[in-house]
Design a protein around this motif. Structure first.
Motif, PDB file in Angstrom:
ATOM      1  N   ILE A  13       1.139  -0.708   0.048  1.00 30.77           N
ATOM      2  CA  ILE A  13      -0.012   0.266   0.558  1.00 30.77           C
ATOM      3  C   ILE A  13       0.843   1.111  -0.295  1.00 30.77           C
ATOM      4  O   ILE A  13       2.090   1.524   0.634  1.00 30.77           O
ATOM      5  CB  ILE A  13      -0.925  -0.459   1.160  1.00 30.77           C
ATOM      6  N   ILE A  72       7.194   8.830   0.364  1.00 35.81           N
ATOM      7  CA  ILE A  72       5.821   8.158   0.421  1.00 35.81           C
ATOM      8  C   ILE A  72       6.280   7.012   1.389  1.00 35.81           C
ATOM      9  O   ILE A  72       7.056   6.657   1.408  1.00 35.81           O
ATOM     10  CB  ILE A  72       6.000   7.750  -0.978  1.00 35.81           C
ATOM     11  N   ARG A  89       6.569  -0.604   7.374  1.00 34.63           N
ATOM     12  CA  ARG A  89       6.660   0.399   6.789  1.00 34.63           C
ATOM     13  C   ARG A  89       7.694   0.831   6.066  1.00 34.63           C
ATOM     14  O   ARG A  89       8.614   1.274   7.429  1.00 34.63           O
ATOM     15  CB  ARG A  89       5.568   1.853   7.684  1.00 34.63           C
ATOM     16  N   GLU A  95       0.992   5.168   0.602  1.00 31.68           N
ATOM     17  CA  GLU A  95       0.831   6.369   0.918  1.00 31.68           C
ATOM     18  C   GLU A  95       1.770   7.743   0.661  1.00 31.68           C
ATOM     19  O   GLU A  95       3.003   7.576   1.129  1.00 31.68           O
ATOM     20  CB  GLU A  95       0.076   5.983   2.543  1.00 31.68           C
ATOM     21  N   GLN A  96       1.333   9.220   0.493  1.00 35.74           N
ATOM     22  CA  GLN A  96       2.700   9.867   1.101  1.00 35.74           C
ATOM     23  C   GLN A  96       2.506  10.983   2.182  1.00 35.74           C
ATOM     24  O   GLN A  96       1.240  10.639   3.189  1.00 35.74           O
ATOM     25  CB  GLN A  96       0.902  10.991  -0.060  1.00 35.74           C
ATOM     26  N   ASN A  97       3.456  10.856   2.351  1.00 40.41           N
ATOM     27  CA  ASN A  97       3.430  11.687   3.601  1.00 40.41           C
ATOM     28  C   ASN A  97       4.939  12.757   3.963  1.00 40.41           C
ATOM     29  O   ASN A  97       6.089  12.511   2.800  1.00 40.41           O
ATOM     30  CB  ASN A  97       4.626  10.208   4.565  1.00 40.41           C
TER      31      ASN A  97
END
Length: 57
Positions: free
Chosen positions: A23, A31, A39, A25-27
Motif C-alpha cells: 500500500i 512516500i 513501513r 501512502e504520501q507523507n
C-alpha cells in the motif's frame, strides 16, 4: 548549510526500486510503502519516476 530549495541532480536519484504487494501512502517529503513486514519511507526527491500497477480482483 545545504540549500533545501535546490533540486536533486539526476545522478543522485534511485535508478530503480521494485516493491511488490504494498500500500502506498504520501507523507511530507516521502512516500511510504506499507507491507506485512512494516513501513518503508522512500524519499520522493531521490526518485526519477514512479510507476504503479494494480491488479483487478
Amino acid at each position: 548549510m545545504k540549500n533545501l530549495q535546490e533540486l536533486p541532480k539526476l545522478k543522485d536519484s534511485i535508478s530503480y526500486l521494485y516493491v511488490e504487494h504494498a500500500i502506498i501512502e504520501q507523507n511530507d517529503a516521502a512516500i511510504i510503502a506499507i507491507q506485512k513486514n512494516g513501513r518503508t519511507p522512500i524519499p520522493i526527491a531521490a526518485m526519477t519516476c514512479l510507476l504503479l500497477a494494480s491488479e483487478n480482483p
